[in-house]
Design an enzyme around this catalytic site. Structure first.
Site, PDB file in Angstrom:
ATOM      1  N   ASN A  29       0.853  -1.193   0.000  1.00 16.63           N
ATOM      2  CA  ASN A  29       0.000   0.000   0.000  1.00 16.63           C
ATOM      3  C   ASN A  29       0.887   1.241   0.000  1.00 16.63           C
ATOM      4  OD1 ASN A  29      -1.424   2.266   1.088  1.00 16.63           O
ATOM      5  ND2 ASN A  29      -3.073   0.901   1.670  1.00 16.63           N
ATOM      6  N   ASP A  31      -0.130   4.504  -0.108  1.00 14.69           N
ATOM      7  CA  ASP A  31      -0.811   5.755   0.279  1.00 14.69           C
ATOM      8  C   ASP A  31       0.121   6.722   1.005  1.00 14.69           C
ATOM      9  OD1 ASP A  31      -3.086   4.552  -0.663  1.00 14.69           O
ATOM     10  OD2 ASP A  31      -4.007   4.246   1.306  1.00 14.69           O
ATOM     11  N   HIS A  32       1.026   6.167   1.838  1.00 17.31           N
ATOM     12  CA  HIS A  32       1.862   7.051   2.654  1.00 17.31           C
ATOM     13  C   HIS A  32       2.879   7.849   1.837  1.00 17.31           C
ATOM     14  CE1 HIS A  32       0.130   6.075   6.419  1.00 17.31           C
ATOM     15  NE2 HIS A  32       0.338   4.787   6.253  1.00 17.31           N
ATOM     16  N   ARG A  40       2.759  18.985   1.217  1.00 14.45           N
ATOM     17  CA  ARG A  40       3.161  20.242   0.574  1.00 14.45           C
ATOM     18  C   ARG A  40       2.333  20.550  -0.671  1.00 14.45           C
ATOM     19  NH1 ARG A  40       8.295  22.432   2.012  1.00 14.45           N
ATOM     20  NH2 ARG A  40       8.231  22.308   4.260  1.00 14.45           N
ATOM     21  N   HIS A  65      -5.662   3.641  -1.789  1.00 16.89           N
ATOM     22  CA  HIS A  65      -7.005   3.965  -1.290  1.00 16.89           C
ATOM     23  C   HIS A  65      -7.355   5.370  -1.791  1.00 16.89           C
ATOM     24  CE1 HIS A  65      -9.813   4.273   2.514  1.00 16.89           C
ATOM     25  NE2 HIS A  65     -10.432   4.580   1.390  1.00 16.89           N
ATOM     26  N   ARG A  67      -9.550   8.102  -1.374  1.00 11.58           N
ATOM     27  CA  ARG A  67     -10.552   8.515  -0.382  1.00 11.58           C
ATOM     28  C   ARG A  67     -11.409   9.631  -0.942  1.00 11.58           C
ATOM     29  NH1 ARG A  67      -8.823   6.582   5.098  1.00 11.58           N
ATOM     30  NH2 ARG A  67     -10.702   7.633   5.804  1.00 11.58           N
ATOM     31  N   ARG A  71      -7.276  12.874   0.454  1.00 12.08           N
ATOM     32  CA  ARG A  71      -6.226  13.381   1.348  1.00 12.08           C
ATOM     33  C   ARG A  71      -4.829  12.894   0.968  1.00 12.08           C
ATOM     34  NH1 ARG A  71      -7.577  10.146   6.878  1.00 12.08           N
ATOM     35  NH2 ARG A  71      -9.579  11.158   6.534  1.00 12.08           N
ATOM     36  N   HIS A  72      -4.746  11.758   0.276  1.00 13.90           N
ATOM     37  CA  HIS A  72      -3.412  11.318  -0.164  1.00 13.90           C
ATOM     38  C   HIS A  72      -3.409  10.941  -1.656  1.00 13.90           C
ATOM     39  CE1 HIS A  72      -5.268   7.562   1.087  1.00 13.90           C
ATOM     40  NE2 HIS A  72      -4.954   7.694   2.370  1.00 13.90           N
ATOM     41  N   GLU A  92      -8.623   0.403  -3.217  1.00 10.87           N
ATOM     42  CA  GLU A  92      -9.466   0.452  -2.012  1.00 10.87           C
ATOM     43  C   GLU A  92     -10.376   1.655  -2.132  1.00 10.87           C
ATOM     44  OE1 GLU A  92      -7.482   0.815   1.733  1.00 10.87           O
ATOM     45  OE2 GLU A  92      -6.284  -0.954   1.337  1.00 10.87           O
ATOM     46  N   THR A 122      -6.882   6.517   9.818  1.00  8.64           N
ATOM     47  CA  THR A 122      -6.788   5.411   8.866  1.00  8.64           C
ATOM     48  C   THR A 122      -8.068   4.592   8.998  1.00  8.64           C
ATOM     49  OG1 THR A 122      -5.480   3.472   8.190  1.00  8.64           O
ATOM     50  CG2 THR A 122      -5.529   3.970  10.541  1.00  8.64           C
ATOM     51  N   THR A 123      -8.274   3.619   8.090  1.00  7.65           N
ATOM     52  CA  THR A 123      -9.499   2.813   8.149  1.00  7.65           C
ATOM     53  C   THR A 123      -9.587   2.146   9.524  1.00  7.65           C
ATOM     54  OG1 THR A 123      -9.006   2.333   5.842  1.00  7.65           O
ATOM     55  CG2 THR A 123     -10.832   1.132   6.838  1.00  7.65           C
ATOM     56  N   GLU A 173     -10.895  -9.513   2.912  1.00  3.12           N
ATOM     57  CA  GLU A 173      -9.628  -9.136   3.549  1.00  3.12           C
ATOM     58  C   GLU A 173      -9.913  -9.044   5.042  1.00  3.12           C
ATOM     59  OE1 GLU A 173      -7.423  -5.796   1.928  1.00  3.12           O
ATOM     60  OE2 GLU A 173      -6.439  -5.473   3.870  1.00  3.12           O
ATOM     61  N   HIS A 212      -3.687  -4.696   7.711  1.00  2.00           N
ATOM     62  CA  HIS A 212      -3.816  -3.567   8.636  1.00  2.00           C
ATOM     63  C   HIS A 212      -2.953  -3.795   9.873  1.00  2.00           C
ATOM     64  CE1 HIS A 212      -5.343   0.132  10.259  1.00  2.00           C
ATOM     65  NE2 HIS A 212      -5.958   0.330   9.104  1.00  2.00           N
ATOM     66  N   GLY A 213      -2.012  -2.876  10.051  1.00  2.00           N
ATOM     67  CA  GLY A 213      -1.159  -2.918  11.243  1.00  2.00           C
ATOM     68  C   GLY A 213      -0.070  -3.983  11.209  1.00  2.00           C
ATOM     69  N   GLY A 234       1.180  -1.434   4.378  1.00  2.97           N
ATOM     70  CA  GLY A 234       1.611  -0.109   3.948  1.00  2.97           C
ATOM     71  C   GLY A 234       2.538   0.577   4.920  1.00  2.97           C
ATOM     72  N   HIS A 235       2.003   0.926   6.089  1.00  2.00           N
ATOM     73  CA  HIS A 235       2.714   1.828   6.985  1.00  2.00           C
ATOM     74  C   HIS A 235       4.110   1.322   7.367  1.00  2.00           C
ATOM     75  CE1 HIS A 235       3.603   3.957  10.779  1.00  2.00           C
ATOM     76  NE2 HIS A 235       3.074   4.963  10.114  1.00  2.00           N
TER      77      HIS A 235
HETATM   78  N1  PXP Z   1      -5.822  -3.030   4.208  1.00  2.00           N
HETATM   79  C1  PXP Z   1      -6.748  -2.047   4.257  1.00  2.00           C
HETATM   80  C2  PXP Z   1      -8.144  -2.368   3.829  1.00  2.00           C
HETATM   81  C3  PXP Z   1      -6.406  -0.744   4.675  1.00  2.00           C
HETATM   82  O1  PXP Z   1      -7.340   0.216   4.710  1.00  2.00           O
HETATM   83  C4  PXP Z   1      -5.062  -0.478   5.018  1.00  2.00           C
HETATM   84  C5  PXP Z   1      -4.676   0.900   5.427  1.00  2.00           C
HETATM   85  O2  PXP Z   1      -4.768   1.772   4.369  1.00  2.00           O
HETATM   86  C6  PXP Z   1      -4.133  -1.530   4.932  1.00  2.00           C
HETATM   87  C7  PXP Z   1      -4.545  -2.805   4.553  1.00  2.00           C
HETATM   88  C8  PXP Z   1      -2.695  -1.326   5.267  1.00  2.00           C
HETATM   89  O3  PXP Z   1      -2.567  -1.051   6.624  1.00  2.00           O
HETATM   90  P1  PXP Z   1      -1.169  -0.576   7.193  1.00  2.00           P
HETATM   91  O4  PXP Z   1      -0.847   0.733   6.555  1.00  2.00           O
HETATM   92  O5  PXP Z   1      -1.408  -0.492   8.667  1.00  2.00           O
HETATM   93  O6  PXP Z   1      -0.168  -1.642   6.819  1.00  2.00           O
END
Ligand code: PXP
Length: 260
Positions: A29, A31-32, A40, A65, A67, A71-72, A92, A122-123, A173, A212-213, A234-235
């Protein structure tokens, strides 16, 4: 004692000889990367260029994602990614009419439907498929008519899995956010819930993803689940990329989930 009994149960469950064992793939992911650009409102860093590095590091798919508040990730990003990536594009999005139109124009490899709240960082939770059955049935059918596979981001709960199947989702998921936040025995119980949910879902013919996480410390137990198809991360990958570069941070994660 209880801990050891349930640990033993989970280990035997993890290694249970199912009909098939699939190789878990990695969805990255990005997005970050777009978060930094939007801080900026400029043109760099460009998530489209970073998707290329993620693929060099072994990403099997690229997740973004789009949104409602943009935002990103921006519309331009998703259309350029669709043209340039060599792996799969996972879009997403919330189940809104605006996003449906975009997805039908974009034609990503698959769409993951997520709940979306403006105020959240975040979601937060999984999609409540149970409360929106008829609306989601039409929505999913509409996407499938355009040959897009559809995934539901849900909590690891029996009801949500059964209704996902009834609605017509191809993929679920499983939300691993709670697992990632907990520690010790509580985390272990949540892992068991995820394992059970993944077996329930694949018994119903659903493809099982999770995310996620997840990070370099907690990913292996989730990746070890026999029928786990893809992990979306992602993160932690983008955070580590600040130290070692995205190609390497993806490669490190990929080896953790494939070398079990
Ligand atoms: N899956 C979904 C559906 C999400 O919304 C996210 C966060 O955007 C992720 C996975 C990835 O989560 P993380 O950034 O915590 O790894």
């Amino acid at each position: 004692m209880l801990f050891f009994i349930s640990y033993y149960w989970a280990v035997t469950r993890l290694s249970r000889n199912k009909d098939f064992v699939i190789m878990t793939t990695l969805g990255v992911n990005i997005d970050h990367i777009a978060n930094v650009r939007q801080a900026r409102k400029t043109v760099e860093p460009d998530p489209v260029q970073f998707a290329f590095l993620a693929e060099l590091g072994g990403a099997d798919s690229i997740t973004v994602h789009l949104r409602e508040d943009r935002r990103h990730i921006q519309d331009r990003d998703v259309f350029l990614l669709k043209e340039t990536i060599k792996t799969q594009l996972n879009l997403e999005m919330a189940a809104t009419e605006e996003m449906l139109e975009i997805a039908k124009k974009l034609l990503p490899d698959y769409v993951t439907l997520v709940p979306e709240k403006r105020e959240e960082v975040t979601t937060e939770g999984g999609l409540d498929v149970k409360s929106n059955i008829q609306y989601l049935k039409n929505f999913v059918e509409n996407l499938k008519d355009s040959n897009i596979k559809v995934s539901a981001f849900i909590d690891p709960v029996g009801d949500q899995i059964n209704y996902s199947r009834e609605i017509g989702f191809d993929i679920i998921e499983l939300h691993t956010g709670k697992y990632a936040q907990l520690t010790g025995y509580e985390q272990h119980k949540e892992l068991q819930r995820i394992i059970e949910s993944s077996y329930e879902a694949s018994d119903l013919g659903l493809v099982v993803n999770a995310g996620h996480g997840l990070n370099y410390n907690n990913v292996k137990k989730i990746a070890s689940i026999n029928n786990m198809n893809e992990l979306n991360i992602g993160h932690s990958i983008v955070a580590r990329a600040l130290a070692v570069g995205l190609e390497k941070s993806v490669r490190e994660m990929k080896s953790l989930i494939t070398l079990i």
